[in-house]
Design a protein around this motif. Structure first.
Motif, PDB file in Angstrom:
ATOM      1  N   ALA A  29      -1.466  20.140   1.131  1.00  0.00           N
ATOM      2  CA  ALA A  29      -0.380  20.006   0.156  1.00  0.00           C
ATOM      3  C   ALA A  29       0.538  18.849   0.545  1.00  0.00           C
ATOM      4  CB  ALA A  29       0.405  21.305   0.053  1.00  0.00           C
ATOM      5  N   GLY A  30       0.764  18.662   1.840  1.00  0.00           N
ATOM      6  CA  GLY A  30       1.585  17.542   2.300  1.00  0.00           C
ATOM      7  C   GLY A  30       0.959  16.201   1.965  1.00  0.00           C
ATOM      8  N   LEU A  31      -0.346  16.089   2.127  1.00  0.00           N
ATOM      9  CA  LEU A  31      -1.045  14.850   1.773  1.00  0.00           C
ATOM     10  C   LEU A  31      -0.988  14.600   0.272  1.00  0.00           C
ATOM     11  CD1 LEU A  31      -4.206  15.222   4.046  1.00  0.00           C
ATOM     12  CD2 LEU A  31      -2.291  13.631   4.374  1.00  0.00           C
ATOM     13  N   LEU A  32      -1.188  15.651  -0.501  1.00  0.00           N
ATOM     14  CA  LEU A  32      -1.133  15.548  -1.954  1.00  0.00           C
ATOM     15  C   LEU A  32       0.270  15.135  -2.406  1.00  0.00           C
ATOM     16  CD1 LEU A  32      -2.515  15.926  -4.697  1.00  0.00           C
ATOM     17  CD2 LEU A  32      -2.008  18.361  -4.515  1.00  0.00           C
ATOM     18  N   LEU A  33       1.291  15.750  -1.821  1.00  0.00           N
ATOM     19  CA  LEU A  33       2.668  15.402  -2.171  1.00  0.00           C
ATOM     20  C   LEU A  33       2.971  13.948  -1.812  1.00  0.00           C
ATOM     21  CD1 LEU A  33       5.426  16.213  -3.243  1.00  0.00           C
ATOM     22  CD2 LEU A  33       5.987  17.043  -0.938  1.00  0.00           C
ATOM     23  N   ALA A  34       2.507  13.493  -0.675  1.00  0.00           N
ATOM     24  CA  ALA A  34       2.723  12.094  -0.278  1.00  0.00           C
ATOM     25  C   ALA A  34       2.066  11.142  -1.271  1.00  0.00           C
ATOM     26  CB  ALA A  34       2.186  11.854   1.131  1.00  0.00           C
ATOM     27  N   ASP A  35       0.849  11.469  -1.712  1.00  0.00           N
ATOM     28  CA  ASP A  35       0.161  10.633  -2.706  1.00  0.00           C
ATOM     29  C   ASP A  35       0.933  10.599  -4.026  1.00  0.00           C
ATOM     30  OD1 ASP A  35      -1.870  10.126  -0.891  1.00  0.00           O
ATOM     31  OD2 ASP A  35      -3.280  11.544  -1.797  1.00  0.00           O
ATOM     32  N   LEU A  36       1.411  11.764  -4.457  1.00  0.00           N
ATOM     33  CA  LEU A  36       2.159  11.825  -5.715  1.00  0.00           C
ATOM     34  C   LEU A  36       3.512  11.124  -5.588  1.00  0.00           C
ATOM     35  CD1 LEU A  36       1.291  15.452  -6.880  1.00  0.00           C
ATOM     36  CD2 LEU A  36       0.440  13.294  -7.826  1.00  0.00           C
ATOM     37  N   ASP A  37       4.155  11.249  -4.425  1.00  0.00           N
ATOM     38  CA  ASP A  37       5.417  10.540  -4.197  1.00  0.00           C
ATOM     39  C   ASP A  37       5.222   9.032  -4.281  1.00  0.00           C
ATOM     40  OD1 ASP A  37       6.982  12.817  -3.908  1.00  0.00           O
ATOM     41  OD2 ASP A  37       6.947  12.777  -1.711  1.00  0.00           O
ATOM     42  N   GLU A  38       4.111   8.549  -3.721  1.00  0.00           N
ATOM     43  CA  GLU A  38       3.801   7.124  -3.771  1.00  0.00           C
ATOM     44  C   GLU A  38       3.570   6.673  -5.219  1.00  0.00           C
ATOM     45  OE1 GLU A  38       0.118   4.370  -2.304  1.00  0.00           O
ATOM     46  OE2 GLU A  38       0.897   5.822  -0.852  1.00  0.00           O
ATOM     47  N   LEU A  39       2.863   7.470  -5.969  1.00  0.00           N
ATOM     48  CA  LEU A  39       2.605   7.163  -7.375  1.00  0.00           C
ATOM     49  C   LEU A  39       3.903   7.162  -8.183  1.00  0.00           C
ATOM     50  CD1 LEU A  39       0.364   6.631  -9.459  1.00  0.00           C
ATOM     51  CD2 LEU A  39       0.142   9.099  -9.700  1.00  0.00           C
ATOM     52  N   LEU A  40       4.755   8.156  -7.940  1.00  0.00           N
ATOM     53  CA  LEU A  40       6.035   8.229  -8.651  1.00  0.00           C
ATOM     54  C   LEU A  40       6.941   7.058  -8.267  1.00  0.00           C
ATOM     55  CD1 LEU A  40       7.784   9.794 -10.641  1.00  0.00           C
ATOM     56  CD2 LEU A  40       8.601  11.178  -8.717  1.00  0.00           C
ATOM     57  N   ALA A  41       6.906   6.644  -6.998  1.00  0.00           N
ATOM     58  CA  ALA A  41       7.708   5.495  -6.566  1.00  0.00           C
ATOM     59  C   ALA A  41       7.239   4.221  -7.262  1.00  0.00           C
ATOM     60  CB  ALA A  41       7.629   5.337  -5.049  1.00  0.00           C
TER      61      ALA A  41
END
Length: 99
Positions: free
Chosen positions: A72-84
């Protein structure tokens, strides 16, 4: 056709879109007549996201909280990067955020 298949009726339509970033694997673009841009995610990248969510569910089923937290942490990091990337593109073009 299997349960996972999606059927698209009708012909493909060509439209002009506004591209806010380079093409890449996750381009920020606005399609007519949408007010706000969206993110175009390539199919292989979408498949990776889906696999990560499936890993989270599998780890939950197995009671593997450490595995759940890691994936979940890896997934959240990927989504945070996409949102940024999305936010930066909107800011660069002075487009308000839809959220």
């Amino acid at each position: 056709m299997s349960a996972g298949d999606v059927r698209l009726d009708g012909a493909m339509e060509r439209v002009e879109a506004e591209l806010f970033t380079d093409g890449g694997n996750n381009a920020v673009a606005r399609l007519p007549p949408r007010r706000f841009p969206g993110v175009l995610i390539q199919g292989d990248s979408l498949s990776v996201i889906r696999s990560e969510v499936a890993e989270v569910l599998e780890a939950c089923d197995q009671g593997d909280l450490a595995g759940v937290r890691e994936t979940a942490g890896l997934l959240l990091a990927d989504l945070d990067e996409l949102l940024a990337r999305y936010t930066a593109a909107l800011d660069a073009h002075e487009v308000p955020r839809p959220y």
